[in-house]
Structure formats: C-alpha cells, structure tokens
Design an enzyme around this catalytic site. Sequence first.
Site, PDB file in Angstrom:
ATOM      1  N   PRO A   9       0.789  -1.227   0.000  1.00 25.59           N
ATOM      2  CA  PRO A   9       0.000   0.000   0.000  1.00 25.59           C
ATOM      3  C   PRO A   9       0.825   1.283   0.000  1.00 25.59           C
ATOM      4  CG  PRO A   9      -0.103  -1.101   2.138  1.00 25.59           C
ATOM      5  CD  PRO A   9       0.539  -2.058   1.180  1.00 25.59           C
ATOM      6  N   ASN A  73       8.259  -5.554  -1.141  1.00 21.46           N
ATOM      7  CA  ASN A  73       8.148  -4.400  -0.262  1.00 21.46           C
ATOM      8  C   ASN A  73       6.681  -4.359   0.157  1.00 21.46           C
ATOM      9  OD1 ASN A  73       8.067  -2.053   1.147  1.00 21.46           O
ATOM     10  ND2 ASN A  73       8.990  -0.763  -0.448  1.00 21.46           N
ATOM     11  N   GLU A  97      12.880  -9.541   1.512  1.00 24.54           N
ATOM     12  CA  GLU A  97      12.124  -8.377   1.986  1.00 24.54           C
ATOM     13  C   GLU A  97      12.932  -7.116   1.704  1.00 24.54           C
ATOM     14  OE1 GLU A  97      11.316  -8.548   6.210  1.00 24.54           O
ATOM     15  OE2 GLU A  97      10.706  -6.444   6.274  1.00 24.54           O
ATOM     16  N   HIS A  99      12.924  -2.585   1.699  1.00 30.79           N
ATOM     17  CA  HIS A  99      12.320  -1.301   2.067  1.00 30.79           C
ATOM     18  C   HIS A  99      13.191  -0.172   1.547  1.00 30.79           C
ATOM     19  CE1 HIS A  99       9.511  -3.314   4.704  1.00 30.79           C
ATOM     20  NE2 HIS A  99      10.522  -4.028   5.152  1.00 30.79           N
ATOM     21  N   ARG A 106      13.510   4.115  12.313  1.00 34.78           N
ATOM     22  CA  ARG A 106      12.278   4.908  12.350  1.00 34.78           C
ATOM     23  C   ARG A 106      11.446   4.549  13.589  1.00 34.78           C
ATOM     24  NH1 ARG A 106       9.369   4.717   6.795  1.00 34.78           N
ATOM     25  NH2 ARG A 106       8.294   6.488   7.757  1.00 34.78           N
TER      26      ARG A 106
END
Length: 145
Positions: A9, A73, A97, A99, A106
Amino acid sequence: MKILFLNGPNLNLLGQREPGTYGSTTLADIEVMVREEALKRDVEVFFRQSNLEGDLVTWIQQAKGAHDVIVINAAAYTHTSIALRDAIAATGIPAAEIHLSNVHAREEFRHQSMIAPVCKGQITGFGALSYVLGLIAAVNIKENT
Ligand code: DQA
C-alpha cells in the site's frame, strides 16, 4: 529466471509521498531501473502493486510454479500482516524483503516485520537502490537453492 516484485500500500504514490523519507523516484522509475539491471543478468522481472492485502496474498499464492523468487516491499503490511507471512510460508517460494527507508531507524512499530522470519533476508534503507539490491539478492538466492 523469473522474479516477482510485489509492492504494498501507498507505494503507488512514490515520488510525491513524503519525499524526505522515500525519495522522489516514482515506482515506475524504479521499475525501469530494475528492468535495466535484469536485462544485464538475463532475468525476467514482473512488477505488481496493490493497496489491498488480499491482492498481495493472491499474487504470492499464484507465484508458485510461475516465479522463482519474490522480492517484496510489503510497505505497512510488513508490520501487521500474518496473512502475508502465512502466504510466503505456504508457497515455500524464496522471498527477499525490501524497504526504501531504514525501518529500524524509524518509529518503533516499524522495527518489527511479520514477514522477516519467512524471508531469506532483509534489505532496508537504500532508497530506490534497495530494489536493485533486491534483484541481485534474488538472483543469488535462485542460484544457491
Ligand atoms: C516502507 C517502510 C514501511 O514502514 C512503510 O509503511 C512503507 C514503506 C519502505 O519502503 O521504506 O509504506 O516499506
């Protein structure tokens, strides 16, 4: 070799979405970068994006027998989706995986990945380059399995 890139998303908004965090490169630009690298390596790549968890689950299921490695991702679903984790585990297709941002630098809720335990590894924090690194990792995974 067939590598499936799945995008979760809000990644359709790359380029305009929080550029300080995600950069100004669009997903279409990233796809071009990955395709250029794939061409050099004689690898076929497939790119998909959805804002819906169920679409991602279905594409993971359909990848069985059709793709060799998934580079994913999962965006925010990374941190919440047991369904994505189960789909990767159920198909047994090796997954990497990725990103754009360094999720570990973060907010705390981004430090946990539901899918990390069923992925071969994680690439995080290299911006658009994370996708190219994901491609290289996928080729390596395929060649070593
Ligand atoms: C992301 C990191 C996630 O925490 C976030 O929800 C995203 C993008 C990244 O690529 O940095 O949507 O997966």
